[in-house]
Scaffold this motif. Structure first.
Motif: not given
Length: 180
Positions: A132-150
């Protein structure tokens, strides 16, 4: 065969023997001698430092200070940096050159020891917080961090649901497909 090659071969044999019949989810426990060496290595660190390293272990073998700060929910960057300096001095982690402040565990077994040492409920909550926090902190760029968030959403799916785990997993798979 002696030394490190012997150790690596024997650890592989041990893992293979202990893994037979497992569903694939369970990892064999670290041998007592390995656990003891790592415990002795960490003994000189404060409880706060070990707790922070455990949060780092949730983030991965290599983790960014910014992610550690966000997930640890500390009020003071200075105290976090002081604790990480203690871990650096003990050579439990090292700094990785590049943009931003990035740490890496000194050995995969140290990472695993800290990760596996967390009670299952705490591990689950930390993965949920990381997701939740990493998704929030990545904001509009969250998709670029998809593997980490997944990864974090999957690890916490029993607590926070599977929807985002599935969405980020699909996105990460799509990105990987077109990366090669």
């Amino acid at each position: 065969i002696e030394g490190n090659p012997f150790f690596a071969i024997e650890m592989s044999r041990l893992y293979a023997a202990e893994s037979e019949g497992n569903s694939g989810d369970a990892r064999p426990a670290l041998p007592d001698a390995v656990r003891e060496v790592i415990e002795r290595r960490l003994r000189g660190l404060s409880a706060g430092c070990i707790e922070l390293l455990s949060v780092g272990a949730i983030l991965g073998f290599r983790f960014e200070f910014e992610a550690l700060r966000v997930v640890s929910d500390s009020d003071s960057d200075v105290s976090l940096l002081d604790l990480m300096d203690d871990a650096l001095d003990a050579r439990v982690v090292s700094e990785i050159a590049g943009p931003g402040l990035v740490y890496e565990f000194g050995h995969a077994l140290i990472h695993r020891f800290l990760y596996d040492g967390l009670p299952a409920g705490r591990r689950l909550r930390l993965h949920a917080r990381a997701a939740e926090e990493l998704e929030r902190s990545h904001g509009d760029n969250a998709n670029a961090h998809a593997p980490e968030l997944a990864h974090h959403f999957m690890e916490a799916h029993s607590l926070i649901g599977v929807e985002k785990a599935a969405a980020y997993s699909m996105l990460a798979g799509h990105q990987a497909r077109f990366a090669f």
